[in-house]
Design a protein around this motif. Structure first.
Motif, PDB file in Angstrom:
ATOM      1  N   GLY A   1       7.616 104.980  43.977  1.00  0.00           N
ATOM      2  CA  GLY A   1       7.849 104.787  45.400  1.00  0.00           C
ATOM      3  C   GLY A   1       8.143 103.335  45.723  1.00  0.00           C
ATOM      4  N   VAL A   2       8.797 103.131  46.821  1.00  0.00           N
ATOM      5  CA  VAL A   2       9.136 101.780  47.257  1.00  0.00           C
ATOM      6  C   VAL A   2       7.931 101.167  47.963  1.00  0.00           C
ATOM      7  N   CYS A   3       7.628  99.945  47.603  1.00  0.00           N
ATOM      8  CA  CYS A   3       6.495  99.240  48.187  1.00  0.00           C
ATOM      9  C   CYS A   3       7.001  97.959  48.842  1.00  0.00           C
ATOM     10  N   ALA A   4       6.537  97.693  50.058  1.00  0.00           N
ATOM     11  CA  ALA A   4       6.939  96.478  50.767  1.00  0.00           C
ATOM     12  C   ALA A   4       5.703  95.812  51.356  1.00  0.00           C
TER      13      ALA A   4
ATOM     14  N   SER B   1       7.709  83.293  62.160  1.00  0.00           N
ATOM     15  CA  SER B   1       8.231  83.407  60.796  1.00  0.00           C
ATOM     16  C   SER B   1       7.751  84.734  60.230  1.00  0.00           C
ATOM     17  N   LEU B   2       8.620  85.356  59.501  1.00  0.00           N
ATOM     18  CA  LEU B   2       8.359  86.662  58.922  1.00  0.00           C
ATOM     19  C   LEU B   2       8.674  86.574  57.439  1.00  0.00           C
ATOM     20  N   SER B   3       7.741  86.999  56.609  1.00  0.00           N
ATOM     21  CA  SER B   3       8.022  87.066  55.176  1.00  0.00           C
ATOM     22  C   SER B   3       7.985  88.528  54.752  1.00  0.00           C
ATOM     23  N   LEU B   4       8.958  88.891  53.957  1.00  0.00           N
ATOM     24  CA  LEU B   4       9.078  90.256  53.428  1.00  0.00           C
ATOM     25  C   LEU B   4       9.168  90.175  51.914  1.00  0.00           C
ATOM     26  N   ARG B   5       8.456  91.058  51.247  1.00  0.00           N
ATOM     27  CA  ARG B   5       8.544  91.139  49.788  1.00  0.00           C
ATOM     28  C   ARG B   5       8.576  92.610  49.404  1.00  0.00           C
ATOM     29  N   ASP B   6       9.492  92.932  48.499  1.00  0.00           N
ATOM     30  CA  ASP B   6       9.528  94.284  47.947  1.00  0.00           C
ATOM     31  C   ASP B   6       9.766  94.188  46.454  1.00  0.00           C
ATOM     32  N   TYR B   7       9.511  95.270  45.780  1.00  0.00           N
ATOM     33  CA  TYR B   7       9.667  95.311  44.331  1.00  0.00           C
ATOM     34  C   TYR B   7      10.799  96.256  43.949  1.00  0.00           C
ATOM     35  N   CYS B   8      11.865  96.175  44.707  1.00  0.00           N
ATOM     36  CA  CYS B   8      13.049  97.005  44.492  1.00  0.00           C
ATOM     37  C   CYS B   8      14.054  96.240  43.638  1.00  0.00           C
ATOM     38  N   GLU B   9      15.189  96.888  43.382  1.00  0.00           N
ATOM     39  CA  GLU B   9      16.285  96.204  42.706  1.00  0.00           C
ATOM     40  C   GLU B   9      16.694  94.997  43.534  1.00  0.00           C
ATOM     41  N   GLU B  10      17.262  94.010  42.882  1.00  0.00           N
ATOM     42  CA  GLU B  10      17.640  92.768  43.565  1.00  0.00           C
ATOM     43  C   GLU B  10      18.596  93.057  44.723  1.00  0.00           C
TER      44      GLU B  10
ATOM     45  N   VAL C   1      12.380 100.707  52.918  1.00  0.00           N
ATOM     46  CA  VAL C   1      11.926 102.042  52.523  1.00  0.00           C
ATOM     47  C   VAL C   1      13.104 103.005  52.446  1.00  0.00           C
ATOM     48  N   ARG C   2      14.034 102.906  53.378  1.00  0.00           N
ATOM     49  CA  ARG C   2      15.162 103.836  53.425  1.00  0.00           C
ATOM     50  C   ARG C   2      16.183 103.564  52.325  1.00  0.00           C
ATOM     51  N   HIS C   3      16.528 102.298  52.109  1.00  0.00           N
ATOM     52  CA  HIS C   3      17.633 101.976  51.211  1.00  0.00           C
ATOM     53  C   HIS C   3      17.215 101.346  49.886  1.00  0.00           C
ATOM     54  N   GLY C   4      15.983 100.877  49.788  1.00  0.00           N
ATOM     55  CA  GLY C   4      15.540 100.208  48.567  1.00  0.00           C
ATOM     56  C   GLY C   4      15.477 101.155  47.388  1.00  0.00           C
ATOM     57  N   ARG C   5      15.827 100.644  46.235  1.00  0.00           N
ATOM     58  CA  ARG C   5      15.760 101.429  45.003  1.00  0.00           C
ATOM     59  C   ARG C   5      14.729 100.764  44.098  1.00  0.00           C
ATOM     60  N   SER C   6      13.665 101.478  43.817  1.00  0.00           N
ATOM     61  CA  SER C   6      12.624 100.895  42.975  1.00  0.00           C
ATOM     62  C   SER C   6      13.139 100.721  41.551  1.00  0.00           C
TER      63      SER C   6
END
Length: 98
Positions: free
Chosen positions: A14-17, A29-38, A4-9
């Motif tokens: 807005g940034v979504c995670a 195990s933890l899985s994270l997915r966001d739709y930000c820049e690579e 949320v702080r550093h991601g660039r959509s």
């Protein structure tokens, strides 16, 4: 928090995670997915690991704790899988203090 702080959509929205946490039998195990820049945290850590120890603390902690980290960028999303266990041999890690 870093997403949320550093991601660039990609589309200035807005940034979504999305995250999922699985725990059982001494393993997490933890899985994270966001739709930000690579953004590949493993590659970032490799490039910046020689910098001052007070920088990139979150990534440093995760890299130290994780037994395995897998990253893939697919369908315009960053997908990160983090595996944390009690030890690579299935035994609990020794604690320096009791």
């Amino acid at each position: 928090g870093n997403i949320v702080r550093h991601g660039r959509s990609r589309n200035k929205a807005g940034v979504c995670a999305d995250y999922r946490l699985y725990a059982g039998e001494g393993k997490i195990s933890l899985s994270l997915r966001d739709y930000c820049e690579e953004f590949d945290p493993k590659k970032y850590h490799e490039i910046h690991q020689m910098e001052s120890v007070d920088r990139n603390i979150g990534i440093r902690l995760v890299m130290e704790m994780a037994e395995d980290i897998r990253y893939i960028n697919t369908f315009n999303s960053n997908c990160l899988l983090i595996f944390i266990g009690s030890g690579s041999d299935g035994k609990e890690k020794e604690q320096p203090y009791e």
